[in-house]
Design a protein around this motif. Structure first.
Motif, PDB file in Angstrom:
ATOM      1  N   HIS A 191      10.984  46.538  -5.050  1.00 36.70           N
ATOM      2  CA  HIS A 191      10.173  45.312  -5.075  1.00 36.70           C
ATOM      3  C   HIS A 191      10.716  44.353  -6.132  1.00 36.70           C
ATOM      4  O   HIS A 191      11.327  44.768  -7.106  1.00 36.70           O
ATOM      5  CB  HIS A 191       8.708  45.657  -5.399  1.00 36.70           C
ATOM      6  CG  HIS A 191       7.720  44.650  -4.898  1.00 36.70           C
ATOM      7  ND1 HIS A 191       7.548  43.422  -5.477  1.00 36.70           N
ATOM      8  CD2 HIS A 191       6.866  44.691  -3.847  1.00 36.70           C
ATOM      9  CE1 HIS A 191       6.607  42.753  -4.814  1.00 36.70           C
ATOM     10  NE2 HIS A 191       6.184  43.495  -3.829  1.00 36.70           N
ATOM     11  N   ILE A 192      10.495  43.073  -5.951  1.00 34.61           N
ATOM     12  CA  ILE A 192      10.859  42.100  -6.997  1.00 34.61           C
ATOM     13  C   ILE A 192       9.867  42.295  -8.146  1.00 34.61           C
ATOM     14  O   ILE A 192       8.714  42.651  -7.927  1.00 34.61           O
ATOM     15  CB  ILE A 192      10.802  40.649  -6.461  1.00 34.61           C
ATOM     16  CG1 ILE A 192       9.427  40.322  -5.866  1.00 34.61           C
ATOM     17  CG2 ILE A 192      11.908  40.404  -5.465  1.00 34.61           C
ATOM     18  CD1 ILE A 192       9.256  38.857  -5.453  1.00 34.61           C
ATOM     19  N   ILE A 371      11.409  50.709  -7.667  1.00 33.23           N
ATOM     20  CA  ILE A 371      12.616  50.099  -8.230  1.00 33.23           C
ATOM     21  C   ILE A 371      12.370  48.594  -8.288  1.00 33.23           C
ATOM     22  O   ILE A 371      12.001  47.994  -7.268  1.00 33.23           O
ATOM     23  CB  ILE A 371      13.847  50.371  -7.333  1.00 33.23           C
ATOM     24  CG1 ILE A 371      14.145  51.870  -7.266  1.00 33.23           C
ATOM     25  CG2 ILE A 371      15.068  49.594  -7.827  1.00 33.23           C
ATOM     26  CD1 ILE A 371      15.140  52.245  -6.170  1.00 33.23           C
ATOM     27  N   PHE A 372      12.522  47.990  -9.463  1.00 33.35           N
ATOM     28  CA  PHE A 372      12.367  46.537  -9.595  1.00 33.35           C
ATOM     29  C   PHE A 372      13.728  45.866  -9.639  1.00 33.35           C
ATOM     30  O   PHE A 372      14.670  46.404 -10.245  1.00 33.35           O
ATOM     31  CB  PHE A 372      11.627  46.194 -10.892  1.00 33.35           C
ATOM     32  CG  PHE A 372      10.134  46.099 -10.760  1.00 33.35           C
ATOM     33  CD1 PHE A 372       9.361  45.865 -11.896  1.00 33.35           C
ATOM     34  CD2 PHE A 372       9.492  46.228  -9.541  1.00 33.35           C
ATOM     35  CE1 PHE A 372       7.960  45.763 -11.806  1.00 33.35           C
ATOM     36  CE2 PHE A 372       8.108  46.133  -9.439  1.00 33.35           C
ATOM     37  CZ  PHE A 372       7.356  45.891 -10.564  1.00 33.35           C
ATOM     38  N   VAL A 373      13.786  44.674  -9.031  1.00 36.80           N
ATOM     39  CA  VAL A 373      14.932  43.786  -9.209  1.00 36.80           C
ATOM     40  C   VAL A 373      14.391  42.482  -9.801  1.00 36.80           C
ATOM     41  O   VAL A 373      13.219  42.142  -9.591  1.00 36.80           O
ATOM     42  CB  VAL A 373      15.674  43.534  -7.872  1.00 36.80           C
ATOM     43  CG1 VAL A 373      16.403  44.795  -7.427  1.00 36.80           C
ATOM     44  CG2 VAL A 373      14.735  43.027  -6.792  1.00 36.80           C
ATOM     45  N   PRO A 374      15.225  41.748 -10.542  1.00 33.20           N
ATOM     46  CA  PRO A 374      14.743  40.578 -11.300  1.00 33.20           C
ATOM     47  C   PRO A 374      14.214  39.453 -10.425  1.00 33.20           C
ATOM     48  O   PRO A 374      14.689  39.226  -9.317  1.00 33.20           O
ATOM     49  CB  PRO A 374      15.992  40.111 -12.058  1.00 33.20           C
ATOM     50  CG  PRO A 374      16.896  41.289 -12.085  1.00 33.20           C
ATOM     51  CD  PRO A 374      16.631  42.042 -10.819  1.00 33.20           C
ATOM     52  N   LEU A 386      12.529  33.653  -6.216  1.00 34.21           N
ATOM     53  CA  LEU A 386      13.973  33.837  -5.931  1.00 34.21           C
ATOM     54  C   LEU A 386      14.491  35.084  -6.608  1.00 34.21           C
ATOM     55  O   LEU A 386      14.156  35.350  -7.763  1.00 34.21           O
ATOM     56  CB  LEU A 386      14.758  32.618  -6.440  1.00 34.21           C
ATOM     57  CG  LEU A 386      16.290  32.722  -6.335  1.00 34.21           C
ATOM     58  CD1 LEU A 386      16.726  32.704  -4.870  1.00 34.21           C
ATOM     59  CD2 LEU A 386      16.962  31.614  -7.116  1.00 34.21           C
ATOM     60  N   THR A 387      15.300  35.852  -5.876  1.00 32.39           N
ATOM     61  CA  THR A 387      16.064  36.954  -6.471  1.00 32.39           C
ATOM     62  C   THR A 387      17.505  36.771  -6.019  1.00 32.39           C
ATOM     63  O   THR A 387      17.758  36.489  -4.838  1.00 32.39           O
ATOM     64  CB  THR A 387      15.505  38.321  -6.027  1.00 32.39           C
ATOM     65  OG1 THR A 387      14.191  38.483  -6.581  1.00 32.39           O
ATOM     66  CG2 THR A 387      16.388  39.464  -6.528  1.00 32.39           C
TER      67      THR A 387
END
Ligand code: HGY
Ligand code: MN
Ligand code: MN
Length: 414
Positions: A191-192, A371-374, A386-387
């Motif tokens: 996930h963001i 799991i995070f993404v920026p 936005l990622t």
């Protein structure tokens, strides 16, 4: 254990994300794909085709959750991977969507490399995570976890009075209860972050340790509507000025204790310039990791609201919509995420989640982690969400590695 040689096919993943971004798109680069809307139906129809093209066995349960099963060498409990495809009314292209489409990409990459895992892998699209149209949020994963019963869920109405159950039938996604996923070995959700931490610290992967507890309430303030002209100020029972005083107290009490409090929705009637508001209905979203502190502040706030109503001789009704305690994810999976990210050469940070996710409920059913993404500028629940491509690719590769490890894991995770 060594790394897989293969990596995800980012171009294919990006194309898939771009196709999703066209379904319910709104200016600029945003999405309005409310749960059980026509846009949600169209996205579901296409997602089903993508799952079938990937050789997955598709089934729909009675909450409209969509599963795609990839067989393993055994029929042991599967690794479940996914998130949600519904969005906020002025939402972004990534919230939830990344988690579903990277799960699909993991399957596609395993297929490309003829990799067979010991356990089956299932991917999932959960219905109505956002709770924007039908409150409360994370509703269908909550149904799966037994937090909400089906009658409650089917009865929930949107602002036009349309019921969840009727809309689910209308779009053709009311499946059978026997299609609900039963035994799950582990649940994973990419996930963001929806916050600024990873970007500020220039870190590309978050190994998420838990989710803060949340309460949702609906407060109805009832005074007396009257003429805006002849009614003296001291004789009024103005519902909006009362609600405004309540909202001021909410902000003051929550800020003082570091508790997150949001009044995101408010409606008033008759909502006419020359009529004194007779009734106000507003939402309250309260969040904090400390369940006791959150409860304490919530009690303070509800007492203050009642006192304001009594002082003004008007009535107030406080309805509890959702009470979700803080979630702590499975440390073994969190550590596996951190380890795999490091092996892949990405910098990674263990961290909590400020936002709610379906993982909150899935953690009741199986060992779970995220799991995070920026998120660029920490923004989310807005069209500016936005990622960056590189972060999406890194996250997908970590997901691929972790799913592969777990799907070949014999031992128990608890
Ligand atoms: O409300 C939440 O935290 C989630 O983003 N729907
Ligand atoms: Mn989400
Ligand atoms: Mn969201």
């Amino acid at each position: 254990v060594n790394n897989l040689k293969s990596k995800v096919n980012f171009k294919r993943l990006k194309d898939t994300i771009d196709k999703s971004a066209e379904i319910g798109n709104i200016p600029v680069n945003g999405l309005k794909r409310l749960a059980l809307s026509d846009e949600d139906k169209l996205m579901r129809d296409i997602f089903q085709v993508w799952m079938e093209e990937a050789g997955l066995e598709v089934r729909i349960d009675d909450f409209g959750n969509m599963y795609g099963k990839r067989p393993g060498k055994t029929d042991k409990p599967p690794v479940l991977v996914g998130s949600h495809l519904d969005t906020q009314p002025s939402g972004g292209r990534f919230d939830g969507i990344l988690g579903v489409l990277t799960a699909l990409e993991v399957v596609r990459t395993l297929n490309d490399n003829d990799i067979e895992t010991m356990r089956p892998i299932e991917i999932v699209n959960f219905t109505n995570e956002e709770g924007a149209r039908f409150e409360p949020p994370m509703m269908a994963s909550g149904g799966l976890a037994g937090v909400f019963d089906r009658e409650f869920i089917y009865s929930r109405k949107d602002r036009d009075g349309k019921k969840f159950g009727d809309e689910l039938k209308r779009i053709g996604y009311q499946g059978k209860s026997e299609n609900r996923i039963q035994d799950i070995y582990a649940f994973l959700e990419l996930h963001i972050e929806q916050g600024p931490v990873l970007e500020n610290e220039n870190i590309s992967i978050g190994a998420v340790e838990g989710i803060q507890g949340t309460n949702w309430l609906e407060i109805t303030v009832t005074g007396e509507s009257d003429h805006a002209g002849p009614t003296p100020m001291n004789l009024r029972k103005d519902a909006l000025t009362a609600a405004s005083q309540m909202i001021g107290i909410i902000e003051e009490r929550a800020s003082g204790k570091g508790v997150m409090a949001t009044v995101g929705r408010l409606s008033l009637s008759p909502n006419v310039t020359n009529c004194i508001p007779g009734q106000v209905v507003f939402s309250l979203d309260i969040r904090h990791f400390d369940d006791y502190l959150r409860k304490e502040v919530l009690n303070e706030i509800t007492e203050a609201i009642q006192r304001i109503a009594d002082d003004r001789e008007i009535t107030v009704r406080i309805e509890d919509l959702w009470d979700s305690k803080t979630t702590i994810f499975n440390p073994k999976i969190v550590n596996l995420i951190e380890e795999r990210a490091k092996e892949l050469g990405y910098n990674v940070k263990k961290m909590p989640s400020g936002a709610g996710h379906d993982s909150k409920h899935m953690n009741e059913l199986a060992p779970t982690a995220m799991i995070f993404v920026p998120s660029a500028n920490g923004k989310s629940h807005d069209v500016s969400e936005l990622t960056l491509d590189e972060d999406i690719e890194n996250g997908a590769n970590v997901l691929y590695e972790v799913v592969y490890q777990l799907a070949n894991n014999e031992g128990d995770l608890v």
